[in-house]
Design an enzyme around this catalytic site. Structure first.
Site, PDB file in Angstrom:
ATOM      1  CD  GLU A 214      61.663  24.912  82.775  1.00  8.73           C
ATOM      2  OE1 GLU A 214      60.916  25.090  81.628  1.00  8.73           O
ATOM      3  OE2 GLU A 214      62.289  23.981  82.645  1.00  8.73           O
TER       4      GLU A 214
ATOM      5  CE  LYS B 226      62.053  25.551  78.478  1.00  9.45           C
ATOM      6  NZ  LYS B 226      62.573  25.277  79.838  1.00  9.45           N
TER       7      LYS B 226
ATOM      8  CB  THR C 260      64.164  21.113  79.918  1.00  6.73           C
ATOM      9  OG1 THR C 260      63.000  20.619  80.268  1.00  6.73           O
ATOM     10  CG2 THR C 260      65.120  19.825  79.629  1.00  6.73           C
TER      11      THR C 260
END
Length: 109
Positions: free
Chosen positions: A76, A23, A26
């Site tokens: 995500e 990941k 954001t």
């Protein structure tokens, strides 16, 4: 002048994805968009405020809600409709968002 943020929080279920390097983005609203490219930021869990690792901010780019796509959903680790639903829950009255891209800092244990 705004202080450079040195802390960011994530839902606990996302932290293994951050520490694995999987990941790397954001999506936040304007109030959480003041990260500075090149700065080092400590990652904490939202629920328990436990430090997880350090990341380095690579970019902060504006995005409209309608521009959120499958790439963002994959990052995500959510289905696109669920991601958009979650963003609307967190930021109900916002169309102006920011994609913060980061990389895991070396020496995270």
């Amino acid at each position: 002048m705004t202080d450079v943020p040195d802390k960011i929080t994530f839902y606990e279920f996302l932290t293994p994805l951050i520490t694995s390097g999987k990941k790397t983005i954001t999506i936040r609203d304007k109030s959480e968009s003041h990260y500075v490219v090149g700065s080092q930021v400590e990652v904490f869990t939202l629920e328990t405020d436990q430090k997880v690792c350090d990341i380095e901010i690579e970019s902060v780019a504006p995005i409209k809600f309608d521009e959120i796509n499958e790439f963002h959903a994959q990052q995500e680790f959510l289905e696109l409709p669920r991601l958009k639903e979650l963003i609307k829950e967190i930021y109900p009255d916002t169309n102006e968002l920011f994609v913060i891209t980061y990389q895991l800092r070396p020496n995270n244990a």
